[in-house]
Design an enzyme around this catalytic site. Structure first.
Site, mmCIF file in Angstrom:
data_model
loop_
_atom_site.group_PDB
_atom_site.id
_atom_site.type_symbol
_atom_site.label_atom_id
_atom_site.label_comp_id
_atom_site.label_asym_id
_atom_site.label_seq_id
_atom_site.Cartn_x
_atom_site.Cartn_y
_atom_site.Cartn_z
ATOM 1 N N ARG A 76 7.825 51.626 25.085
ATOM 2 C CA ARG A 76 8.976 50.623 24.011
ATOM 3 C C ARG A 76 10.452 50.726 24.638
ATOM 4 N NH1 ARG A 76 7.047 53.730 18.738
ATOM 5 N NH2 ARG A 76 5.179 54.478 19.844
ATOM 6 N N ASN A 110 -6.251 60.934 11.506
ATOM 7 C CA ASN A 110 -5.076 59.947 11.882
ATOM 8 C C ASN A 110 -5.917 58.920 12.546
ATOM 9 O OD1 ASN A 110 -3.115 58.470 12.898
ATOM 10 N ND2 ASN A 110 -2.412 60.247 14.154
ATOM 11 N N ARG A 140 -2.903 60.637 7.783
ATOM 12 C CA ARG A 140 -1.708 60.100 8.242
ATOM 13 C C ARG A 140 -1.698 58.528 7.678
ATOM 14 N NH1 ARG A 140 0.169 57.945 13.752
ATOM 15 N NH2 ARG A 140 2.324 57.917 13.366
ATOM 16 N N GLU A 199 2.470 68.031 12.918
ATOM 17 C CA GLU A 199 2.334 67.043 11.793
ATOM 18 C C GLU A 199 1.016 67.470 11.034
ATOM 19 O OE1 GLU A 199 3.564 64.664 15.256
ATOM 20 O OE2 GLU A 199 4.259 63.039 13.556
ATOM 21 N N HIS A 207 8.264 59.142 11.897
ATOM 22 C CA HIS A 207 8.229 60.500 12.259
ATOM 23 C C HIS A 207 8.688 61.482 11.248
ATOM 24 C CE1 HIS A 207 9.021 59.025 16.806
ATOM 25 N NE2 HIS A 207 7.427 59.204 16.570
#
Ligand code: ADP
Length: 420
Positions: free
Chosen positions: A259, A21, A109, A403, A198
């Site tokens: 956020r 990633n 990813r 993941e 996601h």
């Protein structure tokens, strides 16, 4: 050199997978067995792109080393990661001894696949070009993801690579869910639509939830709440995404760590005029200084916000209330695309660990047939196959996401089946 490979080989299915990633300033990685999920190596480099780059590598079970990498390029970082493979007992495909583990492929990813990628793919020149062409949709992330792919290509040209996209799973959303009510040209010319993120987590969790429920995915109607530093909710019907809260960017939807999630789009013109703020400043503030952090003034971390609220901090309490209210509203909204709810699934850091958030959300959603089994919720559903609700037709459950394992499985599948 140490030969420290584990006594048994976790490599029982055609090889281990390196999952990468590569972010804008960090590289996270794991080397794992796609069948069992067993980790051999994992770690992270931060401050990538600077002379202060630091790489931490954990060799399982518990050997940890930290290295400074003055050449902080993606290539230098990934070269060092590959350099740790022999001491973890991995040979290359050519020189390994019988029974010795080897690396079968690398899975990356990739944040944004635009409308081009609806599933994971083997990397070739054309795929690299298409990821590059999607970079305007994720200008911080896609170039970093590509730098990781290019580095592996340069260092191990024969190693098959697979790209796994955060957006791909949501490409099944119908236009009524993914289109914004803006001029047509914004969509056709600039790609302004909802993509959702996601996706890798949603795919893993929906399969796992179906297995835990003992029901096939076909016929199941799930709302899944992925609540980590970034938070989103998705509606998964018969195993495919039909709606989600994130949009063109991962800023839309729920309240997150830093956020804002949804705000009135009119806030841009309002603050540009009232406070003289430039667009990029507003954008940075909505990404980095809002959410739980902006509301609470205490932290972006849910654990800290919960602790401060418990001690009576009013702003932290409000942050929690807004977080839960917006989350419950979004979950209810997702049911519109499902027309019936079978299970609400909580996952990721907050979803898996915060009994408080889950309890408060369930308390607001009784009208959907949801309820809490307080004991099972406190135990995070660990001894009830994830279930945290009493017996009844609508299940609430906790399903840990993974993941990296999903990326490893896609990589193994596409690598084994690739044309040679
Ligand atoms: P990322 O999105 O970076 O992968 P995670 O999935 O690890 O992040 O989620 C991080 C979030 O999970 C943080 O807000 C953290 O506070 C929260 N979290 C982790 N453990 C707990 C806990 N026991 N109670 C409440 N929140 C938790």
């Amino acid at each position: 050199m140490a030969t420290g490979g584990s006594a048994h080989s976790p490599d029982d299915s055609g090889g281990l997978v390196l999952v990468l990633n590569s972010g804008s300033s960090s590289v996270k990685f794991a080397v794992l067995a796609p069948a069992s999920g067993e980790r051999v190596l994992a770690g992270m480099a931060d401050k990538v792109g600077t002379p202060e780059t630091e790489l931490r590598v954990r060799r399982y079970p518990d050997h940890v080393v930290t290295e400074q990498l003055p050449d902080g390029s993606y290539r230098a970082v990934i070269s060092r990661i590959l350099g740790h493979l022999p001491e973890a007992g991995l040979g290359t495909a050519e020189d390994r001894e019988p029974g010795q583990a080897h690396l079968a492929g690398a899975g990356h990813r990739v944040v944004h696949g635009g409308e081009r990628f609806t599933a994971s793919v083997l990397v070739d020149d054309e795929v690299v070009a298409a990821i590059r062409a999607s970079s305007h949709l994720a200008p911080l992330h896609n170039p970093a993801n590509l730098a990781g792919i290019e580095a592996v290509r340069a260092l191990r040209p024969d190693l098959p690579q697979v790209a796994v996209f955060d957006t791909a799973f949501h490409q099944t959303m119908p236009p009524r869910a993914f289109r914004y009510a803006v001029p047509e040209e914004w969509y056709t010319r600039y790609g302004v639509r909802r993509y959702g993120f996601h996706g890798t987590s949603y795919r893993f969790v929906s399969e796992r939830a179906a297995a835990l429920l003992g029901r096939p995915l076909a016929g199941l109607r799930l709302v899944i709440a992925h609540l980590g530093n970034g938070c989103s909710v998705a509606a998964v019907r018969d195993g495919v995404s039909v709606d989600t809260t994130m949009g063109l960017t991962p800023l839309e939807g729920l309240v997150m760590g830093t956020r804002s999630g949804d705000v009135d789009p009119g806030v841009f013109a309002f603050l540009a005029g009232r406070a003289g703020l430039a667009i990029d400043e507003l954008d940075r503030t909505l990404y980095n200084a809002s959410g739980l952090l902006g509301l609470s003034g205490v932290s972006n971390d849910m654990r800290t916000v919960e602790a401060a609220a418990a001690e009576g901090n009013e702003r932290a309490r409000l942050a929690l209330e807004v977080f839960v209210h917006r989350l419950a509203k979004a979950i209810a909204g997702m049911v519109v695309g499902l027309e019936r709810l079978d299970a609400l699934v909580f996952t990721a850091g907050i979803g898996e660990n915060s009994a408080l958030v889950r309890s408060q959300v369930l308390a607001r959603l009784g009208f959907l047939g949801l309820a809490e089994d307080a004991g099972a919720n406190e135990r995070h559903g660990r001894d009830t196959r994830g279930r945290i609700s009493p017996d009844g037709p609508v299940v609430a459950m906790v399903v840990p996401t993974d993941e990296e394992l999903m990326i490893a499985r896609d990589t193994a599948r596409l690598t084994l089946n690739r044309p040679r």
